[in-house]
Write a protein that holds these residues in place. Structure first.
Motif, PDB file in Angstrom:
ATOM      1  N   GLY A  90      -3.143  12.835   4.499  1.00 16.65           N
ATOM      2  CA  GLY A  90      -3.949  12.832   4.383  1.00 16.65           C
ATOM      3  C   GLY A  90      -5.017  12.066   3.944  1.00 16.65           C
ATOM      4  O   GLY A  90      -6.461  12.392   3.913  1.00 16.65           O
ATOM      5  N   MET A  91      -4.327  10.654   3.327  1.00 13.45           N
ATOM      6  CA  MET A  91      -5.174   9.971   2.679  1.00 13.45           C
ATOM      7  C   MET A  91      -5.247   8.267   3.069  1.00 13.45           C
ATOM      8  O   MET A  91      -4.044   8.368   4.667  1.00 13.45           O
ATOM      9  N   GLY A  92      -6.115   8.095   2.389  1.00 14.62           N
ATOM     10  CA  GLY A  92      -6.211   6.880   3.034  1.00 14.62           C
ATOM     11  C   GLY A  92      -5.205   5.722   2.633  1.00 14.62           C
ATOM     12  O   GLY A  92      -4.182   6.085   1.413  1.00 14.62           O
ATOM     13  N   LEU A  93      -5.361   4.243   3.464  1.00 18.20           N
ATOM     14  CA  LEU A  93      -3.926   3.599   1.926  1.00 18.20           C
ATOM     15  C   LEU A  93      -4.647   3.332   0.573  1.00 18.20           C
ATOM     16  O   LEU A  93      -5.753   2.871   0.713  1.00 18.20           O
ATOM     17  N   LEU A 131      -3.988   0.483  -2.540  1.00 15.74           N
ATOM     18  CA  LEU A 131      -3.480  -1.169  -2.627  1.00 15.74           C
ATOM     19  C   LEU A 131      -2.869  -0.554  -3.969  1.00 15.74           C
ATOM     20  O   LEU A 131      -3.300   0.030  -4.814  1.00 15.74           O
ATOM     21  N   ASP A 144       5.923  -1.714   9.324  1.00 20.41           N
ATOM     22  CA  ASP A 144       6.117   0.333  10.417  1.00 20.41           C
ATOM     23  C   ASP A 144       6.391   1.001   9.256  1.00 20.41           C
ATOM     24  O   ASP A 144       6.500   2.496   8.967  1.00 20.41           O
ATOM     25  N   TYR A 192       0.819  -1.228  -0.023  1.00 19.25           N
ATOM     26  CA  TYR A 192       0.036  -0.074   0.225  1.00 19.25           C
ATOM     27  C   TYR A 192       0.565   0.920   0.199  1.00 19.25           C
ATOM     28  O   TYR A 192       1.997   0.883   0.342  1.00 19.25           O
ATOM     29  N   GLN A 219       0.975   5.471   1.666  1.00 21.33           N
ATOM     30  CA  GLN A 219      -0.680   6.019   1.845  1.00 21.33           C
ATOM     31  C   GLN A 219       0.206   7.808   2.105  1.00 21.33           C
ATOM     32  O   GLN A 219       1.358   8.232   2.098  1.00 21.33           O
ATOM     33  N   PHE A 276       3.227   0.808   2.420  1.00 20.09           N
ATOM     34  CA  PHE A 276       3.425  -0.483   4.205  1.00 20.09           C
ATOM     35  C   PHE A 276       3.076  -1.854   3.042  1.00 20.09           C
ATOM     36  O   PHE A 276       3.009  -1.490   1.879  1.00 20.09           O
TER      37      PHE A 276
END
Lengths: 115, 113
Positions: free
Chosen positions: B40-43, B45, B106, B35, B37, B90
């Motif tokens: 301010g955004m989501g993850l 894919l 992490d 992923y 990120q 990630f």
């Protein structure tokens, strides 16, 4: 087009009170929902989940509620503790074929618990 | 008790350079994911793999390549780094089976200047 929405970027709550984090989704094919917690400089860690066939799941201080007709879920933390201060991501799962699933994440809500 | 290990933790690249982000898991998970990120955004894919030798594109695969030669490792390759690839990356893994949550590393913070 956001399929998973967390409309509150941030939330502040007094220690000991209830924290309620909300999440809305648009895709009816989502069958499973998860909440992840993320501290700075760390990866997301799984917190709690709920299947689409249930309306509530509880684990200690954390409860997730699902309203399928409204396409809405919420995470309740009671009582809130300073260590709960983190970014919380709502994620929704969809089957993507060949036995695999994909997660769609919301943008996250930053929770601050004030001592 | 390592779980999912990502290296490096930080990296600065120049435009046009290439690099490989490493991901290894020791939980014998067959499913692995990459992923990104953005602030301010989501993850989102990038790629995923359901087992050694099998990979597939996610939502934002352009500019990346992956390979999965072993169960444990799932490297992500950037061939020609671009400023738009500045992000936190990630890696995650999970065991096959319903209702298994993904376990995340992490992250690798990558800046392209």
């Amino acid at each position: 087009d956001q399929q998973v929405k967390q409309n509150s970027p941030s939330l502040s709550v007094q220690e000991g009170r209830i924290s309620i984090l909300n999440c809305d989704y648009t895709n009816s094919m989502f069958d499973y929902f998860l909440w992840y917690k993320k501290y700075p400089a760390e990866g997301p860690t799984f917190l709690i989940s709920i299947s689409s066939i249930k309306d509530k799941n509880e684990d200690g201080r954390f409860t997730v509620f699902l309203n399928k007709s409204a396409k809405h879920l919420s995470l309740h933390i009671v009582p809130s503790q300073p260590g709960d201060s983190a970014v919380y991501f709502c994620a929704a799962r969809e089957y993507s074929g060949a036995g695999s699933y994909q997660l769609t994440f919301g943008k996250g809500t930053k929770l601050s618990v004030i001592p | 008790n390592a779980g999912v290990t990502q290296t490096p933790k930080f990296r600065i690249l120049k435009i046009g350079q290439s690099m490989t982000l490493q991901c290894a898991q020791d939980m014998n998970h067959n499913y692995m994911y990459w992923y990104r990120q953005d602030p301010g955004m989501g993850l989102k894919l990038i790629y995923y793999s359901v087992g050694a030798g099998i990979t597939d594109k996610g939502e934002v695969p352009n500019g990346y390549n992956v390979s999965r030669s072993t169960t444990e490792d799932f490297p992500l390759r950037l061939e020609l780094a671009a400023p738009s690839q500045t992000s936190v990356y990630f890696c995650a893994s999970t065991r096959q089976g319903s209702n298994q949550p993904q376990h995340f590393g992490d992250g690798t913070r990558l800046s392209i200047l």
